[in-house]
Design an enzyme around this catalytic site. Structure first.
Site, PDB file in Angstrom:
ATOM      1  N   ASP A   1      18.646  18.600  91.195  1.00  0.00           N
ATOM      2  CA  ASP A   1      19.682  17.718  91.750  1.00  0.00           C
ATOM      3  C   ASP A   1      20.873  17.646  90.795  1.00  0.00           C
ATOM      4  O   ASP A   1      21.179  16.600  90.259  1.00  0.00           O
ATOM      5  CB  ASP A   1      19.109  16.319  92.032  1.00  0.00           C
ATOM      6  CG  ASP A   1      18.547  15.633  90.798  1.00  0.00           C
ATOM      7  OD1 ASP A   1      18.213  16.333  89.817  1.00  0.00           O
ATOM      8  OD2 ASP A   1      18.458  14.394  90.807  1.00  0.00           O
TER       9      ASP A   1
ATOM     10  N   ASP B   1      20.334  19.186  84.747  1.00  0.00           N
ATOM     11  CA  ASP B   1      19.899  20.249  85.670  1.00  0.00           C
ATOM     12  C   ASP B   1      20.730  21.511  85.459  1.00  0.00           C
ATOM     13  O   ASP B   1      20.206  22.626  85.532  1.00  0.00           O
ATOM     14  CB  ASP B   1      20.060  19.823  87.125  1.00  0.00           C
ATOM     15  CG  ASP B   1      19.380  18.531  87.466  1.00  0.00           C
ATOM     16  OD1 ASP B   1      18.288  18.562  88.050  1.00  0.00           O
ATOM     17  OD2 ASP B   1      19.943  17.465  87.160  1.00  0.00           O
TER      18      ASP B   1
ATOM     19  N   ASN C   1      20.416  12.682  91.780  1.00  0.00           N
ATOM     20  CA  ASN C   1      21.522  12.184  90.963  1.00  0.00           C
ATOM     21  C   ASN C   1      22.741  11.863  91.817  1.00  0.00           C
ATOM     22  O   ASN C   1      23.499  10.948  91.494  1.00  0.00           O
ATOM     23  CB  ASN C   1      21.897  13.226  89.902  1.00  0.00           C
ATOM     24  CG  ASN C   1      20.855  13.351  88.819  1.00  0.00           C
ATOM     25  OD1 ASN C   1      20.233  12.369  88.429  1.00  0.00           O
ATOM     26  ND2 ASN C   1      20.648  14.571  88.333  1.00  0.00           N
TER      27      ASN C   1
ATOM     28  N   THR D   1      13.135  19.291  88.929  1.00  0.00           N
ATOM     29  CA  THR D   1      13.827  18.476  87.937  1.00  0.00           C
ATOM     30  C   THR D   1      14.556  17.294  88.563  1.00  0.00           C
ATOM     31  O   THR D   1      15.362  16.649  87.899  1.00  0.00           O
ATOM     32  CB  THR D   1      14.815  19.334  87.120  1.00  0.00           C
ATOM     33  OG1 THR D   1      15.806  19.887  88.008  1.00  0.00           O
ATOM     34  CG2 THR D   1      14.091  20.455  86.392  1.00  0.00           C
TER      35      THR D   1
ATOM     36  N   PHE E   1      13.758   7.514  86.772  1.00  0.00           N
ATOM     37  CA  PHE E   1      14.569   7.697  87.981  1.00  0.00           C
ATOM     38  C   PHE E   1      13.936   8.654  88.989  1.00  0.00           C
ATOM     39  O   PHE E   1      13.827   8.329  90.182  1.00  0.00           O
ATOM     40  CB  PHE E   1      15.976   8.201  87.608  1.00  0.00           C
ATOM     41  CG  PHE E   1      16.827   8.484  88.813  1.00  0.00           C
ATOM     42  CD1 PHE E   1      17.515   7.468  89.454  1.00  0.00           C
ATOM     43  CD2 PHE E   1      16.928   9.772  89.331  1.00  0.00           C
ATOM     44  CE1 PHE E   1      18.287   7.722  90.584  1.00  0.00           C
ATOM     45  CE2 PHE E   1      17.690  10.037  90.460  1.00  0.00           C
ATOM     46  CZ  PHE E   1      18.372   9.001  91.087  1.00  0.00           C
ATOM     47  N   ASN E   2      13.540   9.855  88.573  1.00  0.00           N
ATOM     48  CA  ASN E   2      13.054  10.839  89.540  1.00  0.00           C
ATOM     49  C   ASN E   2      11.826  10.349  90.291  1.00  0.00           C
ATOM     50  O   ASN E   2      11.624  10.700  91.466  1.00  0.00           O
ATOM     51  CB  ASN E   2      12.719  12.161  88.847  1.00  0.00           C
ATOM     52  CG  ASN E   2      13.939  12.960  88.478  1.00  0.00           C
ATOM     53  OD1 ASN E   2      15.035  12.721  88.979  1.00  0.00           O
ATOM     54  ND2 ASN E   2      13.763  13.920  87.575  1.00  0.00           N
TER      55      ASN E   2
ATOM     56  N   HIS F   1      17.212  16.136  79.582  1.00  0.00           N
ATOM     57  CA  HIS F   1      15.842  16.063  80.081  1.00  0.00           C
ATOM     58  C   HIS F   1      15.342  17.365  80.709  1.00  0.00           C
ATOM     59  O   HIS F   1      14.310  17.917  80.312  1.00  0.00           O
ATOM     60  CB  HIS F   1      15.731  14.957  81.143  1.00  0.00           C
ATOM     61  CG  HIS F   1      16.330  13.662  80.746  1.00  0.00           C
ATOM     62  ND1 HIS F   1      15.676  12.723  79.975  1.00  0.00           N
ATOM     63  CD2 HIS F   1      17.552  13.110  81.026  1.00  0.00           C
ATOM     64  CE1 HIS F   1      16.440  11.667  79.797  1.00  0.00           C
ATOM     65  NE2 HIS F   1      17.586  11.878  80.428  1.00  0.00           N
ATOM     66  N   ASP F   2      16.058  17.831  81.728  1.00  0.00           N
ATOM     67  CA  ASP F   2      15.534  18.884  82.602  1.00  0.00           C
ATOM     68  C   ASP F   2      15.375  20.219  81.891  1.00  0.00           C
ATOM     69  O   ASP F   2      14.545  21.054  82.281  1.00  0.00           O
ATOM     70  CB  ASP F   2      16.446  19.047  83.814  1.00  0.00           C
ATOM     71  CG  ASP F   2      16.537  17.781  84.641  1.00  0.00           C
ATOM     72  OD1 ASP F   2      15.649  16.921  84.519  1.00  0.00           O
ATOM     73  OD2 ASP F   2      17.518  17.638  85.403  1.00  0.00           O
TER      74      ASP F   2
END
Length: 316
Positions: A10, A15, A39, A125, A166-167, A240-241
């Site tokens: 996203d 990402d 996102n 992700t 969040f995810n 993060h991703d």
């Protein structure tokens, strides 16, 4: 060994870096990019994925748009971190490839079912809506996927609520289905990804590549860094991703610990929480490898190598 993967994403600043690493590493065969609302809206994140492909020279990988809403819940987006476009900061180039006409879920199923079992890794992700839908529409994919390496969750605290990342909270029912599936899952949660900060020395090394792609990445990290400082108090942004793809590039990039992972669906204060049982208190069989400790130098070395390779047009 070259790992074949589908990234379901996203975009999203982190990402974008994950896509770039996947396309730029000689250890990865990126066979598809699929998008999911997270996102930002599905339309915006798909536009962003195509823009990343354009600037990175990714011209032969199919890109398909997927779910625009969660399975059950109202949609969440994250403009406070990623901006109104979902990829604020750089000027986004025009798309250089056409969007695949298939829905992302169809593309995921098609690729898994048409390839040898155990050869494709799914790397989600963003929210897990597309993956859960694919499991429901074609249950046989669960036996055919090599593994799932997902960014989401936490075993200490959340970033959207005190309990939830969040995810996961964006589509907890989908997350529950993915963790409950009978396939190997690696959870790359906040406890790991908060170690993956793009510090000033990292940004300087990327800038030194001195290409349009490296300049794009520097602009991504500048915006991402500013929102993380303002909203969450980070000195440098955690990317993060990137960590999910990095695990396929080199498994030594982080350590894991086996645990049972459940997703809270009904808690008054804890909906979307990933409940991590490292010590078998619940009596449930371990279903997940939970990421714990990052080799930060290895992460950024492979990422900088990938940006350099794509900048030279030597891998995509």
């Amino acid at each position: 060994m070259v790992e074949r993967m589908i990234i379901d994403c996203d975009p999203g600043h982190d990402d974008a870096l994950a896509i770039i690493l996947a396309a730029g590493s000689p250890n990865i065969d990126l066979i598809a990019i699929t998008t999911v609302a997270g996102n930002q809206t599905a339309e915006k994140v798909t536009r962003n994925a195509l823009a990343v492909c354009a600037v990175a020279g990714i011209l032969t990988v199919p890109v398909a748009q997927g779910a625009s809403v969660p399975l059950v819940r109202a949609q969440r987006v994250a403009p406070d971190i990623h901006g109104e476009s979902g990829l604020d900061g750089p000027v986004l180039p025009e798309a250089q490839i056409e969007l695949d006409p298939r829905h992302a879920v169809t593309l995921i199923i098609d690729e898994i079912m048409s390839n040898e079992p155990g050869t494709i890794t799914l790397v989600p992700t963003g929210p897990l809506t597309n993956i859960a839908m694919a499991m429901k529409l074609e249950p046989r994919i669960v036996d055919r996927v090599k593994r799932v390496i997902l960014m989401g969750g936490s075993y200490t605290r959340g970033n959207t609520t005190p309990a939830a990342e969040f995810n996961i909270i964006a589509d907890p029912e989908a997350a529950h289905a993915v963790f409950a599936g009978d396939w190997p899952v690696t959870m790359v949660g906040l406890d790991l990804t908060h170690q993956a900060t793009a510090d000033a020395d990292v940004v300087a090394r990327i800038a030194a590549i001195d290409s349009p792609l490296s300049a794009f990445v520097v602009e991504i990290l500048a915006f991402f860094g500013s929102t993380y400082r303002e909203v969450q108090g980070f000195d440098a942004p955690p990317v993060h991703d990137l960590c999910c793809v990095a695990k396929l590039v080199d498994p030594a990039v982080f350590e894991t610990e086996d645990a049972f992972v459940g997703v809270e669906l009904t808690g008054t204060w804890t909906t979307g929480m990933t409940v991590i049982d490292f010590t078998n208190l619940l009596g449930e069989k371990a279903n997940t490898q939970v990421a714990t400790t990052l080799d930060k130098d290895l992460l950024w070395n492979m990422t900088i190598d990938a940006i350099s390779a794509l900048s030279k047009g030597t891998h995509a």
